[in-house]
Motif scaffolding. Structure first.
Motif, PDB file in Angstrom:
ATOM      1  N   VAL A  17      75.459  81.827 -55.173  1.00 39.14           N
ATOM      2  CA  VAL A  17      76.799  81.276 -55.010  1.00 39.14           C
ATOM      3  C   VAL A  17      77.406  80.953 -56.373  1.00 39.14           C
ATOM      4  O   VAL A  17      76.719  80.440 -57.275  1.00 39.14           O
ATOM      5  CB  VAL A  17      76.763  79.997 -54.146  1.00 39.14           C
ATOM      6  CG1 VAL A  17      78.177  79.504 -53.861  1.00 39.14           C
ATOM      7  CG2 VAL A  17      76.019  80.264 -52.836  1.00 39.14           C
ATOM      8  N   ARG A  18      78.691  81.212 -56.511  1.00 40.03           N
ATOM      9  CA  ARG A  18      79.408  80.942 -57.750  1.00 40.03           C
ATOM     10  C   ARG A  18      79.638  79.436 -57.914  1.00 40.03           C
ATOM     11  O   ARG A  18      80.581  78.868 -57.374  1.00 40.03           O
ATOM     12  CB  ARG A  18      80.733  81.700 -57.775  1.00 40.03           C
ATOM     13  CG  ARG A  18      80.575  83.202 -57.907  1.00 40.03           C
ATOM     14  CD  ARG A  18      81.887  83.929 -58.149  1.00 40.03           C
ATOM     15  NE  ARG A  18      82.780  83.852 -57.000  1.00 40.03           N
ATOM     16  CZ  ARG A  18      82.735  84.676 -55.950  1.00 40.03           C
ATOM     17  NH1 ARG A  18      81.827  85.641 -55.892  1.00 40.03           N
ATOM     18  NH2 ARG A  18      83.592  84.550 -54.949  1.00 40.03           N
ATOM     19  N   THR A  19      78.726  78.815 -58.638  1.00 37.87           N
ATOM     20  CA  THR A  19      78.830  77.404 -58.998  1.00 37.87           C
ATOM     21  C   THR A  19      78.419  77.290 -60.461  1.00 37.87           C
ATOM     22  O   THR A  19      78.058  78.287 -61.101  1.00 37.87           O
ATOM     23  CB  THR A  19      77.881  76.525 -58.155  1.00 37.87           C
ATOM     24  OG1 THR A  19      76.527  76.924 -58.419  1.00 37.87           O
ATOM     25  CG2 THR A  19      78.177  76.655 -56.667  1.00 37.87           C
ATOM     26  N   GLU A  20      78.434  76.076 -61.000  1.00 32.91           N
ATOM     27  CA  GLU A  20      77.970  75.877 -62.368  1.00 32.91           C
ATOM     28  C   GLU A  20      76.525  76.315 -62.504  1.00 32.91           C
ATOM     29  O   GLU A  20      76.126  76.885 -63.519  1.00 32.91           O
ATOM     30  CB  GLU A  20      78.124  74.403 -62.752  1.00 32.91           C
ATOM     31  CG  GLU A  20      77.759  74.105 -64.198  1.00 32.91           C
ATOM     32  CD  GLU A  20      78.006  72.652 -64.571  1.00 32.91           C
ATOM     33  OE1 GLU A  20      77.379  72.178 -65.541  1.00 32.91           O
ATOM     34  OE2 GLU A  20      78.818  71.999 -63.887  1.00 32.91           O
ATOM     35  N   THR A  47      79.049  82.626 -62.887  1.00 33.26           N
ATOM     36  CA  THR A  47      80.277  83.306 -62.481  1.00 33.26           C
ATOM     37  C   THR A  47      80.036  84.687 -61.891  1.00 33.26           C
ATOM     38  O   THR A  47      80.933  85.249 -61.257  1.00 33.26           O
ATOM     39  CB  THR A  47      81.228  83.440 -63.679  1.00 33.26           C
ATOM     40  OG1 THR A  47      80.564  84.146 -64.735  1.00 33.26           O
ATOM     41  CG2 THR A  47      81.656  82.066 -64.179  1.00 33.26           C
ATOM     42  N   ASP A  48      78.856  85.259 -62.090  1.00 34.38           N
ATOM     43  CA  ASP A  48      78.568  86.591 -61.576  1.00 34.38           C
ATOM     44  C   ASP A  48      78.006  86.585 -60.159  1.00 34.38           C
ATOM     45  O   ASP A  48      77.726  87.645 -59.596  1.00 34.38           O
ATOM     46  CB  ASP A  48      77.570  87.314 -62.493  1.00 34.38           C
ATOM     47  CG  ASP A  48      78.152  87.603 -63.867  1.00 34.38           C
ATOM     48  OD1 ASP A  48      79.392  87.766 -63.957  1.00 34.38           O
ATOM     49  OD2 ASP A  48      77.381  87.651 -64.838  1.00 34.38           O
ATOM     50  N   ALA A  49      77.828  85.407 -59.591  1.00 42.41           N
ATOM     51  CA  ALA A  49      77.213  85.307 -58.266  1.00 42.41           C
ATOM     52  C   ALA A  49      78.043  86.036 -57.216  1.00 42.41           C
ATOM     53  O   ALA A  49      79.270  86.130 -57.302  1.00 42.41           O
ATOM     54  CB  ALA A  49      77.034  83.845 -57.882  1.00 42.41           C
ATOM     55  N   ARG A  50      77.350  86.514 -56.200  1.00 40.18           N
ATOM     56  CA  ARG A  50      77.976  87.373 -55.181  1.00 40.18           C
ATOM     57  C   ARG A  50      78.847  86.599 -54.204  1.00 40.18           C
ATOM     58  O   ARG A  50      79.850  87.117 -53.703  1.00 40.18           O
ATOM     59  CB  ARG A  50      76.872  88.107 -54.415  1.00 40.18           C
ATOM     60  CG  ARG A  50      77.354  89.103 -53.376  1.00 40.18           C
ATOM     61  CD  ARG A  50      76.185  89.880 -52.815  1.00 40.18           C
ATOM     62  NE  ARG A  50      75.197  89.033 -52.161  1.00 40.18           N
ATOM     63  CZ  ARG A  50      75.287  88.649 -50.882  1.00 40.18           C
ATOM     64  NH1 ARG A  50      76.310  89.029 -50.140  1.00 40.18           N
ATOM     65  NH2 ARG A  50      74.349  87.893 -50.345  1.00 40.18           N
ATOM     66  N   LEU A  51      78.480  85.356 -53.913  1.00 40.61           N
ATOM     67  CA  LEU A  51      79.145  84.596 -52.860  1.00 40.61           C
ATOM     68  C   LEU A  51      80.011  83.484 -53.431  1.00 40.61           C
ATOM     69  O   LEU A  51      79.686  82.883 -54.455  1.00 40.61           O
ATOM     70  CB  LEU A  51      78.111  83.959 -51.918  1.00 40.61           C
ATOM     71  CG  LEU A  51      77.136  84.878 -51.205  1.00 40.61           C
ATOM     72  CD1 LEU A  51      76.117  84.050 -50.435  1.00 40.61           C
ATOM     73  CD2 LEU A  51      77.867  85.821 -50.266  1.00 40.61           C
ATOM     74  N   SER A  52      81.107  83.188 -52.721  1.00 34.48           N
ATOM     75  CA  SER A  52      81.867  81.982 -53.010  1.00 34.48           C
ATOM     76  C   SER A  52      81.278  80.819 -52.217  1.00 34.48           C
ATOM     77  O   SER A  52      80.495  81.015 -51.278  1.00 34.48           O
ATOM     78  CB  SER A  52      83.339  82.172 -52.622  1.00 34.48           C
ATOM     79  OG  SER A  52      83.464  82.221 -51.205  1.00 34.48           O
ATOM     80  N   ILE A  53      81.660  79.618 -52.579  1.00 32.27           N
ATOM     81  CA  ILE A  53      81.216  78.452 -51.817  1.00 32.27           C
ATOM     82  C   ILE A  53      81.659  78.570 -50.368  1.00 32.27           C
ATOM     83  O   ILE A  53      80.901  78.221 -49.448  1.00 32.27           O
ATOM     84  CB  ILE A  53      81.739  77.161 -52.472  1.00 32.27           C
ATOM     85  CG1 ILE A  53      80.899  76.841 -53.717  1.00 32.27           C
ATOM     86  CG2 ILE A  53      81.717  75.996 -51.493  1.00 32.27           C
ATOM     87  CD1 ILE A  53      81.344  75.610 -54.471  1.00 32.27           C
ATOM     88  N   ASP A  54      82.853  79.089 -50.144  1.00 37.19           N
ATOM     89  CA  ASP A  54      83.348  79.235 -48.770  1.00 37.19           C
ATOM     90  C   ASP A  54      82.581  80.287 -47.985  1.00 37.19           C
ATOM     91  O   ASP A  54      82.538  80.237 -46.749  1.00 37.19           O
ATOM     92  CB  ASP A  54      84.842  79.587 -48.777  1.00 37.19           C
ATOM     93  CG  ASP A  54      85.716  78.412 -49.180  1.00 37.19           C
ATOM     94  OD1 ASP A  54      85.233  77.258 -49.085  1.00 37.19           O
ATOM     95  OD2 ASP A  54      86.859  78.632 -49.601  1.00 37.19           O
TER      96      ASP A  54
END
Length: 232
Positions: free
Chosen positions: A187-190, A194-201
């Protein structure tokens, strides 16, 4: 404080996935006791201000056993249908485990593997007899899925966490509580980058749904955010 839905105790919610979990549970009408590590104001405080009556802030550093005991003592008269331990750290993904300093190895292992089990052991009596104890694991904790290497110390810490929770489950076999090792996805978090596949949503609403679905199914479940079983 009265609530319309059973309460959640969320350990580690100052930012990232923990903050998003607190927000999702509050949105769903649950009362959330969510913890931060220090005394500084965090985004969780802003979220609590925006959700009066739904989010209550507590303090604990899970690497300090005396603070875990103090948290238990402050909450000793409370009961929760879900205790979820989210707190954790990562480290630089490059380099082998042999190249990692001893101090860094200890920091990651103590925070990600030892301390969550200390929390579970200390707070288990606050969980309803048929409630849920959940811990934020990772797909990288899967030994059989590790075909690419990398993130060696982080992987090892989550694999250790999984093993320790399996031992906890074995010691509590036959009890009616649900135990969950949750892999939220990349997940894109700290922490996730930034390259993570998923958003928090993409992740967190499904994490909450999966925990709801598993409620009332005793034993240990190692699953991802969509409820799919993760290989050990």
């Amino acid at each position: 404080m009265t609530t319309t839905k059973p309460g959640v105790l969320l350990i580690g919610a100052s930012r990232g996935l923990g903050l998003a979990l607190a927000q999702e549970w509050a949105r769903n009408g649950r009362h959330v006791v969510a913890t931060v590590r220090g005394s500084a104001r965090t985004p969780l405080h802003d979220l609590a201000d925006d959700n009066p009556g739904h989010i209550e802030i507590e303090h604990v550093d899970i690497t300090e056993p005396t603070q875990i005991t103090a948290l238990h003592d402050r909450l000793v008269d409370r009961r929760f249908d879900l205790v979820f331990v989210n707190a954790g750290v990562t480290n630089e993904p490059e380099g082998t485990v042999a190249e990692t300093t001893t101090d860094e190895f200890v920091r990651v292992m103590v925070t990600n593997a030892l301390s969550p089990l200390r929390v579970v052991e200390a707070l288990q009596d606050l969980v309803e007899p048929a409630g849920t104890i959940g811990v934020m694991s990772s797909g990288q904790g899967s030994v059989s899925n590790n075909e690419s290497g990398g993130h060696e110390v982080y992987r090892g810490s989550k694999a250790a966490l999984n093993t320790f929770m399996r031992s906890y489950a074995a010691r509590h076999a036959g009890e009616s509580r649900t135990l969950v090792l949750m892999a939220p996805g990349w997940v894109r978090t700290e922490l996730g980058g930034t390259d993570a596949r998923l958003s928090i949503d993409d992740s967190i609403p499904n994490v909450v749904k999966t925990l709801d679905v598993l409620s009332g199914t005793p034993g240990l479940h190692y699953v991802d955010y969509l409820g799919r079983t993760v290989p050990w």
